[in-house]
Structure formats: C-alpha cells, structure tokens
Design a protein around this motif. Structure first.
Motif, PDB file in Angstrom:
ATOM      1  N   ASP A  82       0.834  -1.203   0.000  1.00  0.00           N
ATOM      2  CA  ASP A  82       0.000   0.000   0.000  1.00  0.00           C
ATOM      3  C   ASP A  82       0.870   1.255   0.000  1.00  0.00           C
ATOM      4  O   ASP A  82       2.101   1.179  -0.007  1.00  0.00           O
ATOM      5  CB  ASP A  82      -1.006  -0.013   1.153  1.00  0.00           C
ATOM      6  CG  ASP A  82      -0.390   0.116   2.543  1.00  0.00           C
ATOM      7  OD1 ASP A  82       0.755   0.592   2.677  1.00  0.00           O
ATOM      8  OD2 ASP A  82      -1.070  -0.253   3.518  1.00  0.00           O
ATOM      9  N   GLY A  83       0.235   2.408   0.007  1.00  0.00           N
ATOM     10  CA  GLY A  83       0.937   3.683  -0.062  1.00  0.00           C
ATOM     11  C   GLY A  83       1.829   3.973   1.127  1.00  0.00           C
ATOM     12  O   GLY A  83       2.714   4.822   1.057  1.00  0.00           O
ATOM     13  N   GLU A  84       1.618   3.272   2.239  1.00  0.00           N
ATOM     14  CA  GLU A  84       2.456   3.461   3.426  1.00  0.00           C
ATOM     15  C   GLU A  84       3.557   2.402   3.523  1.00  0.00           C
ATOM     16  O   GLU A  84       4.268   2.344   4.520  1.00  0.00           O
ATOM     17  CB  GLU A  84       1.585   3.443   4.674  1.00  0.00           C
ATOM     18  CG  GLU A  84       0.631   4.615   4.731  1.00  0.00           C
ATOM     19  CD  GLU A  84      -0.242   4.605   5.967  1.00  0.00           C
ATOM     20  OE1 GLU A  84      -0.142   3.670   6.786  1.00  0.00           O
ATOM     21  OE2 GLU A  84      -1.039   5.554   6.103  1.00  0.00           O
ATOM     22  N   GLY A  85       3.654   1.539   2.512  1.00  0.00           N
ATOM     23  CA  GLY A  85       4.704   0.528   2.495  1.00  0.00           C
ATOM     24  C   GLY A  85       4.339  -0.769   3.192  1.00  0.00           C
ATOM     25  O   GLY A  85       5.193  -1.638   3.356  1.00  0.00           O
ATOM     26  N   GLU A  86       3.076  -0.926   3.587  1.00  0.00           N
ATOM     27  CA  GLU A  86       2.628  -2.160   4.242  1.00  0.00           C
ATOM     28  C   GLU A  86       2.276  -3.208   3.195  1.00  0.00           C
ATOM     29  O   GLU A  86       1.648  -2.896   2.184  1.00  0.00           O
ATOM     30  CB  GLU A  86       1.408  -1.911   5.128  1.00  0.00           C
ATOM     31  CG  GLU A  86       1.667  -0.982   6.282  1.00  0.00           C
ATOM     32  CD  GLU A  86       2.585  -1.565   7.348  1.00  0.00           C
ATOM     33  OE1 GLU A  86       2.794  -2.790   7.373  1.00  0.00           O
ATOM     34  OE2 GLU A  86       3.081  -0.785   8.161  1.00  0.00           O
ATOM     35  N   THR A  87       2.659  -4.444   3.444  1.00  0.00           N
ATOM     36  CA  THR A  87       2.358  -5.534   2.527  1.00  0.00           C
ATOM     37  C   THR A  87       1.047  -6.201   2.916  1.00  0.00           C
ATOM     38  O   THR A  87       0.825  -6.514   4.084  1.00  0.00           O
ATOM     39  CB  THR A  87       3.493  -6.575   2.536  1.00  0.00           C
ATOM     40  OG1 THR A  87       4.701  -5.930   2.116  1.00  0.00           O
ATOM     41  CG2 THR A  87       3.193  -7.736   1.606  1.00  0.00           C
ATOM     42  N   TRP A  88       0.197  -6.411   1.915  1.00  0.00           N
ATOM     43  CA  TRP A  88      -1.082  -7.101   2.080  1.00  0.00           C
ATOM     44  C   TRP A  88      -1.013  -8.390   1.277  1.00  0.00           C
ATOM     45  O   TRP A  88      -0.546  -8.398   0.146  1.00  0.00           O
ATOM     46  CB  TRP A  88      -2.230  -6.236   1.573  1.00  0.00           C
ATOM     47  CG  TRP A  88      -2.453  -5.017   2.408  1.00  0.00           C
ATOM     48  CD1 TRP A  88      -1.712  -3.857   2.405  1.00  0.00           C
ATOM     49  CD2 TRP A  88      -3.477  -4.828   3.375  1.00  0.00           C
ATOM     50  NE1 TRP A  88      -2.227  -2.973   3.316  1.00  0.00           N
ATOM     51  CE2 TRP A  88      -3.314  -3.542   3.919  1.00  0.00           C
ATOM     52  CE3 TRP A  88      -4.533  -5.623   3.832  1.00  0.00           C
ATOM     53  CZ2 TRP A  88      -4.164  -3.036   4.899  1.00  0.00           C
ATOM     54  CZ3 TRP A  88      -5.377  -5.115   4.807  1.00  0.00           C
ATOM     55  CH2 TRP A  88      -5.180  -3.833   5.327  1.00  0.00           C
ATOM     56  N   THR A  89      -1.508  -9.491   1.862  1.00  0.00           N
ATOM     57  CA  THR A  89      -1.478 -10.800   1.227  1.00  0.00           C
ATOM     58  C   THR A  89      -2.900 -11.253   0.918  1.00  0.00           C
ATOM     59  O   THR A  89      -3.806 -11.071   1.723  1.00  0.00           O
ATOM     60  CB  THR A  89      -0.798 -11.823   2.157  1.00  0.00           C
ATOM     61  OG1 THR A  89       0.544 -11.402   2.369  1.00  0.00           O
ATOM     62  CG2 THR A  89      -0.797 -13.203   1.555  1.00  0.00           C
ATOM     63  N   ARG A  90      -3.054 -11.889  -0.236  1.00  0.00           N
ATOM     64  CA  ARG A  90      -4.363 -12.406  -0.639  1.00  0.00           C
ATOM     65  C   ARG A  90      -4.557 -13.790  -0.034  1.00  0.00           C
ATOM     66  O   ARG A  90      -3.679 -14.649  -0.118  1.00  0.00           O
ATOM     67  CB  ARG A  90      -4.447 -12.485  -2.157  1.00  0.00           C
ATOM     68  CG  ARG A  90      -5.837 -12.780  -2.676  1.00  0.00           C
ATOM     69  CD  ARG A  90      -5.853 -12.617  -4.189  1.00  0.00           C
ATOM     70  NE  ARG A  90      -7.195 -12.618  -4.712  1.00  0.00           N
ATOM     71  CZ  ARG A  90      -7.863 -13.708  -5.051  1.00  0.00           C
ATOM     72  NH1 ARG A  90      -7.313 -14.901  -4.912  1.00  0.00           N
ATOM     73  NH2 ARG A  90      -9.086 -13.619  -5.533  1.00  0.00           N
ATOM     74  N   THR A  91      -5.705 -14.012   0.568  1.00  0.00           N
ATOM     75  CA  THR A  91      -6.016 -15.298   1.185  1.00  0.00           C
ATOM     76  C   THR A  91      -6.632 -16.227   0.151  1.00  0.00           C
ATOM     77  O   THR A  91      -6.983 -15.806  -0.960  1.00  0.00           O
ATOM     78  CB  THR A  91      -7.014 -15.143   2.348  1.00  0.00           C
ATOM     79  OG1 THR A  91      -8.267 -14.720   1.817  1.00  0.00           O
ATOM     80  CG2 THR A  91      -6.515 -14.150   3.380  1.00  0.00           C
ATOM     81  N   GLY A  92      -6.821 -17.487   0.527  1.00  0.00           N
ATOM     82  CA  GLY A  92      -7.418 -18.462  -0.364  1.00  0.00           C
ATOM     83  C   GLY A  92      -8.862 -18.171  -0.721  1.00  0.00           C
ATOM     84  O   GLY A  92      -9.356 -18.621  -1.748  1.00  0.00           O
TER      85      GLY A  92
END
Length: 80
Positions: A28-38
């Motif tokens: 995201d714009g703040e550098g946080e990583t988001w992961t997609r779940t199943g």
C-alpha cells in the motif's frame, strides 16, 4: 514510474475490479504488505494490535475495500 521499476503494476482507488490473475501480495501507499487469502480477501502481514493504531488494519478486506481505503497499491516486481 514504471520506467524506474519495470515489472511492477500500480492500482489506483478508481481500479475497483480485482486484477486477473490477482497478485499474491501488494504494497500500500504506506509501504505495508497485504497478502491475498485463499478465499479472495486481503490482510496486512505486519498487523500487530500493540503497534497499529487503526483497528481496520486487522480486517480481512475485499479488493474494492483495500484499494479504496489503502490505495494506490503496487505489486512486487516480477522475477525473471
């Protein structure tokens, strides 16, 4: 920007449809990583209730919610 970082894709808050195929992770714009779940939702990898001030960071979000609230989102560079 893509010239500086070839192999990356960025989605703006106006990009409401999840890409196909969906990336496994986005930043995201703040550098946080988001992961997609199943099941197709997204969650923040680094969420820690002791350090995160926004309770929304703990939620499992749909693509539309994620890009709307945390966009722009950027994929990691593809490996060759």
């Amino acid at each position: 920007m893509s010239e500086l970082h070839p192999g990356r894709t960025t989605w703006a808050p106006t990009d409401q449809e999840e890409p196909v195929p969906a990336p496994a992770e986005v930043v995201d714009g703040e550098g946080e990583t988001w992961t997609r779940t199943g099941n197709g939702t997204w969650y923040m990898l680094s969420f820690n209730p002791a350090t995160c001030e926004d309770e929304r960071d703990a939620d499992y979000l749909t693509w539309r919610e994620l890009v709307d609230e945390y966009g722009p989102l950027t994929s990691h560079a593809r490996t060759r």
